[in-house]
Design a protein around this motif. Structure first.
Motif, PDB file in Angstrom:
ATOM      1  N   LEU B  11     -53.513  35.471 -11.899  1.00 14.36           N
ATOM      2  CA  LEU B  11     -54.246  36.470 -10.819  1.00 14.36           C
ATOM      3  C   LEU B  11     -53.807  37.902 -10.913  1.00 14.36           C
ATOM      4  O   LEU B  11     -54.610  38.026 -10.865  1.00 14.36           O
ATOM      5  CB  LEU B  11     -54.231  35.411  -9.673  1.00 14.36           C
ATOM      6  CG  LEU B  11     -54.386  34.370  -9.570  1.00 14.36           C
ATOM      7  CD1 LEU B  11     -53.548  33.638  -7.970  1.00 14.36           C
ATOM      8  CD2 LEU B  11     -55.598  34.476  -9.149  1.00 14.36           C
ATOM      9  N   LEU B  15     -56.491  40.771 -11.416  1.00 13.46           N
ATOM     10  CA  LEU B  15     -56.584  41.409 -11.086  1.00 13.46           C
ATOM     11  C   LEU B  15     -56.733  43.221 -11.951  1.00 13.46           C
ATOM     12  O   LEU B  15     -57.024  43.985 -11.176  1.00 13.46           O
ATOM     13  CB  LEU B  15     -55.335  42.006  -9.489  1.00 13.46           C
ATOM     14  CG  LEU B  15     -55.955  41.130  -8.630  1.00 13.46           C
ATOM     15  CD1 LEU B  15     -54.648  40.750  -7.573  1.00 13.46           C
ATOM     16  CD2 LEU B  15     -56.888  41.702  -8.075  1.00 13.46           C
ATOM     17  N   ILE B  18     -59.819  44.075 -13.402  1.00 14.56           N
ATOM     18  CA  ILE B  18     -60.964  44.198 -12.480  1.00 14.56           C
ATOM     19  C   ILE B  18     -60.381  45.849 -12.038  1.00 14.56           C
ATOM     20  O   ILE B  18     -61.395  46.641 -11.931  1.00 14.56           O
ATOM     21  CB  ILE B  18     -60.243  43.780 -11.005  1.00 14.56           C
ATOM     22  CG1 ILE B  18     -61.486  42.444 -11.024  1.00 14.56           C
ATOM     23  CG2 ILE B  18     -61.092  44.587  -9.469  1.00 14.56           C
ATOM     24  CD1 ILE B  18     -61.507  41.243  -9.809  1.00 14.56           C
ATOM     25  N   VAL B  45     -68.097  44.318 -11.653  1.00 12.37           N
ATOM     26  CA  VAL B  45     -66.628  43.917 -11.130  1.00 12.37           C
ATOM     27  C   VAL B  45     -67.296  43.796  -9.709  1.00 12.37           C
ATOM     28  O   VAL B  45     -66.409  42.516  -9.291  1.00 12.37           O
ATOM     29  CB  VAL B  45     -66.528  45.381 -10.459  1.00 12.37           C
ATOM     30  CG1 VAL B  45     -67.066  46.295  -9.416  1.00 12.37           C
ATOM     31  CG2 VAL B  45     -65.471  45.691 -10.320  1.00 12.37           C
ATOM     32  N   ARG B  46     -68.633  43.535  -8.711  1.00 11.64           N
ATOM     33  CA  ARG B  46     -68.790  42.664  -8.134  1.00 11.64           C
ATOM     34  C   ARG B  46     -68.356  40.318  -8.511  1.00 11.64           C
ATOM     35  O   ARG B  46     -68.272  40.414  -7.211  1.00 11.64           O
ATOM     36  CB  ARG B  46     -69.663  42.801  -7.548  1.00 11.64           C
ATOM     37  CG  ARG B  46     -70.891  42.222  -6.030  1.00 11.64           C
ATOM     38  CD  ARG B  46     -72.042  42.041  -6.430  1.00 11.64           C
ATOM     39  NE  ARG B  46     -72.826  41.610  -4.683  1.00 11.64           N
ATOM     40  CZ  ARG B  46     -73.552  40.153  -4.990  1.00 11.64           C
ATOM     41  NH1 ARG B  46     -73.813  40.219  -6.094  1.00 11.64           N
ATOM     42  NH2 ARG B  46     -74.162  40.255  -4.355  1.00 11.64           N
ATOM     43  N   ILE B  49     -64.988  39.884  -8.573  1.00  7.67           N
ATOM     44  CA  ILE B  49     -64.289  39.776  -7.900  1.00  7.67           C
ATOM     45  C   ILE B  49     -64.450  39.369  -6.516  1.00  7.67           C
ATOM     46  O   ILE B  49     -63.932  38.146  -6.209  1.00  7.67           O
ATOM     47  CB  ILE B  49     -64.518  41.395  -7.028  1.00  7.67           C
ATOM     48  CG1 ILE B  49     -63.415  42.441  -7.622  1.00  7.67           C
ATOM     49  CG2 ILE B  49     -63.736  41.112  -4.863  1.00  7.67           C
ATOM     50  CD1 ILE B  49     -64.016  43.918  -6.283  1.00  7.67           C
ATOM     51  N   PHE B  52     -62.544  36.474  -8.984  1.00  7.20           N
ATOM     52  CA  PHE B  52     -61.120  36.192  -8.152  1.00  7.20           C
ATOM     53  C   PHE B  52     -60.951  35.986  -6.377  1.00  7.20           C
ATOM     54  O   PHE B  52     -59.566  34.767  -6.448  1.00  7.20           O
ATOM     55  CB  PHE B  52     -60.683  37.848  -7.930  1.00  7.20           C
ATOM     56  CG  PHE B  52     -59.272  37.855  -7.428  1.00  7.20           C
ATOM     57  CD1 PHE B  52     -58.070  37.017  -8.937  1.00  7.20           C
ATOM     58  CD2 PHE B  52     -58.843  37.502  -6.726  1.00  7.20           C
ATOM     59  CE1 PHE B  52     -56.564  37.368  -8.136  1.00  7.20           C
ATOM     60  CE2 PHE B  52     -57.423  38.120  -5.959  1.00  7.20           C
ATOM     61  CZ  PHE B  52     -56.457  38.142  -7.243  1.00  7.20           C
ATOM     62  N   MET B  53     -61.979  36.030  -5.591  1.00 12.43           N
ATOM     63  CA  MET B  53     -61.777  34.948  -4.076  1.00 12.43           C
ATOM     64  C   MET B  53     -61.812  33.983  -4.258  1.00 12.43           C
ATOM     65  O   MET B  53     -61.027  32.986  -3.491  1.00 12.43           O
ATOM     66  CB  MET B  53     -62.726  36.113  -3.332  1.00 12.43           C
ATOM     67  CG  MET B  53     -63.144  35.656  -2.109  1.00 12.43           C
ATOM     68  SD  MET B  53     -61.695  35.221  -0.835  1.00 12.43           S
ATOM     69  CE  MET B  53     -62.108  36.084   0.640  1.00 12.43           C
ATOM     70  N   VAL B  56     -58.662  31.782  -5.463  1.00 13.45           N
ATOM     71  CA  VAL B  56     -57.756  32.024  -4.290  1.00 13.45           C
ATOM     72  C   VAL B  56     -58.178  31.100  -3.170  1.00 13.45           C
ATOM     73  O   VAL B  56     -56.773  30.381  -2.998  1.00 13.45           O
ATOM     74  CB  VAL B  56     -57.302  33.723  -3.734  1.00 13.45           C
ATOM     75  CG1 VAL B  56     -56.440  33.556  -2.501  1.00 13.45           C
ATOM     76  CG2 VAL B  56     -57.292  34.424  -4.954  1.00 13.45           C
ATOM     77  N   ASP B  59     -57.328  27.864  -4.586  1.00 10.88           N
ATOM     78  CA  ASP B  59     -55.759  27.144  -4.277  1.00 10.88           C
ATOM     79  C   ASP B  59     -55.156  27.312  -3.123  1.00 10.88           C
ATOM     80  O   ASP B  59     -54.393  26.244  -3.015  1.00 10.88           O
ATOM     81  CB  ASP B  59     -55.376  28.834  -4.871  1.00 10.88           C
ATOM     82  CG  ASP B  59     -53.956  28.798  -4.897  1.00 10.88           C
ATOM     83  OD1 ASP B  59     -53.412  27.560  -6.319  1.00 10.88           O
ATOM     84  OD2 ASP B  59     -52.864  29.242  -4.886  1.00 10.88           O
ATOM     85  N   HIS B  60     -55.683  27.942  -1.984  1.00 15.47           N
ATOM     86  CA  HIS B  60     -55.220  28.159  -0.615  1.00 15.47           C
ATOM     87  C   HIS B  60     -55.802  26.561  -0.374  1.00 15.47           C
ATOM     88  O   HIS B  60     -55.111  25.769   0.632  1.00 15.47           O
ATOM     89  CB  HIS B  60     -56.061  28.718   0.373  1.00 15.47           C
ATOM     90  CG  HIS B  60     -56.027  28.707   1.546  1.00 15.47           C
ATOM     91  ND1 HIS B  60     -54.630  29.118   2.404  1.00 15.47           N
ATOM     92  CD2 HIS B  60     -56.867  28.322   2.887  1.00 15.47           C
ATOM     93  CE1 HIS B  60     -54.564  29.043   3.544  1.00 15.47           C
ATOM     94  NE2 HIS B  60     -55.544  28.029   4.050  1.00 15.47           N
ATOM     95  N   VAL B  61     -57.334  26.137  -0.368  1.00 13.64           N
ATOM     96  CA  VAL B  61     -57.509  24.282   0.096  1.00 13.64           C
ATOM     97  C   VAL B  61     -56.670  23.308  -0.566  1.00 13.64           C
ATOM     98  O   VAL B  61     -56.707  22.464   0.101  1.00 13.64           O
ATOM     99  CB  VAL B  61     -59.370  24.337  -0.697  1.00 13.64           C
ATOM    100  CG1 VAL B  61     -59.590  22.754  -0.384  1.00 13.64           C
ATOM    101  CG2 VAL B  61     -60.114  25.251  -0.094  1.00 13.64           C
ATOM    102  N   ILE B  87     -68.075  26.319  -2.284  1.00 14.75           N
ATOM    103  CA  ILE B  87     -67.001  28.126  -2.453  1.00 14.75           C
ATOM    104  C   ILE B  87     -67.889  28.751  -3.910  1.00 14.75           C
ATOM    105  O   ILE B  87     -67.973  29.817  -3.207  1.00 14.75           O
ATOM    106  CB  ILE B  87     -65.480  27.840  -2.216  1.00 14.75           C
ATOM    107  CG1 ILE B  87     -65.958  27.087  -0.558  1.00 14.75           C
ATOM    108  CG2 ILE B  87     -65.079  29.171  -2.319  1.00 14.75           C
ATOM    109  CD1 ILE B  87     -64.017  26.953  -0.454  1.00 14.75           C
ATOM    110  N   THR B  89     -70.306  28.493  -5.398  1.00 10.01           N
ATOM    111  CA  THR B  89     -71.722  28.607  -5.460  1.00 10.01           C
ATOM    112  C   THR B  89     -71.731  29.930  -4.516  1.00 10.01           C
ATOM    113  O   THR B  89     -72.787  30.672  -4.912  1.00 10.01           O
ATOM    114  CB  THR B  89     -72.595  27.633  -4.643  1.00 10.01           C
ATOM    115  OG1 THR B  89     -72.253  26.261  -5.534  1.00 10.01           O
ATOM    116  CG2 THR B  89     -73.913  28.100  -5.031  1.00 10.01           C
ATOM    117  N   TYR B  90     -71.186  30.114  -3.805  1.00 10.22           N
ATOM    118  CA  TYR B  90     -71.488  31.005  -2.109  1.00 10.22           C
ATOM    119  C   TYR B  90     -70.828  32.885  -2.809  1.00 10.22           C
ATOM    120  O   TYR B  90     -71.279  33.115  -2.624  1.00 10.22           O
ATOM    121  CB  TYR B  90     -71.168  30.473  -1.147  1.00 10.22           C
ATOM    122  CG  TYR B  90     -72.479  30.367  -0.825  1.00 10.22           C
ATOM    123  CD1 TYR B  90     -73.396  30.436   0.531  1.00 10.22           C
ATOM    124  CD2 TYR B  90     -72.610  28.538  -0.412  1.00 10.22           C
ATOM    125  CE1 TYR B  90     -74.620  30.188   0.730  1.00 10.22           C
ATOM    126  CE2 TYR B  90     -73.467  28.220  -0.460  1.00 10.22           C
ATOM    127  CZ  TYR B  90     -74.336  28.545   0.855  1.00 10.22           C
ATOM    128  OH  TYR B  90     -75.570  28.327   1.386  1.00 10.22           O
TER     129      TYR B  90
END
Lengths: 92, 92, 92, 92
Positions: B11, B15, B18, B45-46, B49, B52-53, B56, B59-61, B87, B89-90
């Motif tokens: 990770l 970063l 980025i 860059v969008r 990011i 990357f989101m 994360v 990982d949280h799920v 997630i 896809t979106y």
């Protein structure tokens, strides 16, 4: 999907409103309304669909990630709320 | 966050890339490069990011929604994969 | 790009703030802060980049679509404002 | 909006397909299909609406930003294509 009758009715009502928004864009186009009207209408329906998606995903997280009958205490409430907050931010 | 040393390093590496992309946009702007170059750099860059989101959130799920030490079998794998696919896809 | 010195300085200042936000995420990750902190930081930087993109695209529309020296009255102001409003809505 | 009869018919045909996609989600919900089916259907309709929006915005840029009858050479073609490429990237 649609785990209670009430939830299902609410989701169906949202979809019918979205369908009505699409029909309104069809009419605006047939009547040759200005681009700016149509662009605003599309932005609205896009927002409504994003909100509907957020609702379905939230429902999926709360209901399907863990079988709460077998594991009633397994889903971490705080982590779940954090996830749903992120989903709502990204889907609006 | 960053549940193993390897994950954390990966990770951090993302970063740093980025950050490098942001610095490249600063240089392009200082050198008065064309809009189209800068717009493409921002789109890149969008995307980085968003990726990357997604990482994360995934990982949280996988790690935080259920305490897998106490409830090793509680997280429904199929429903989890479906959520992560949505997630991804979106967020792309 | 960056058609006046003042505009260029403002865009560079925005990029430096975005770079600072990326560095803050790196620190949060190194210090093993919670997912929710990092997810909020990423959502913020994503918003900042979207705002930067909207600024650059708006600048592109106002400055490059029409050579206003040769055609000072050619760009339709109302249609331009409508376009920029749509871009701002979609890029936020 | 809808500057030729052919364009208008094509946009109306796209909207009718989108309306059909919404109706398919209503049926899936009534038949209590799985979340994953419904989430994929919503992702598809969202993509279709984004594509429709891109089409309308592109049409707006090409037709309304400059009155091409009075100023036939004022719209910079290269800058216009760059703008449309950015809009397509962001609206997909």
């Amino acid at each position: 999907m649609a785990h209670t009758i009430k939830e299902k009715q609410q989701l169906l009502a949202r979809l019918r409103r979205i369908r009505g928004q699409i029909e309104a864009i069809e009419h605006a186009l047939e009547e040759e309304r200005g681009c700016e009207v149509i662009m605003q209408q599309i932005a609205s329906v896009r927002g409504a669909i994003a909100g509907f998606m957020a609702e379905v995903v939230e429902d999926h997280v709360r209901t399907h990630l863990v079988d709460t009958t077998s594991f009633p205490k397994a889903l971490n409430q705080e982590a779940t709320e954090q996830l749903i907050a992120v989903i709502r931010t990204y889907l609006k």
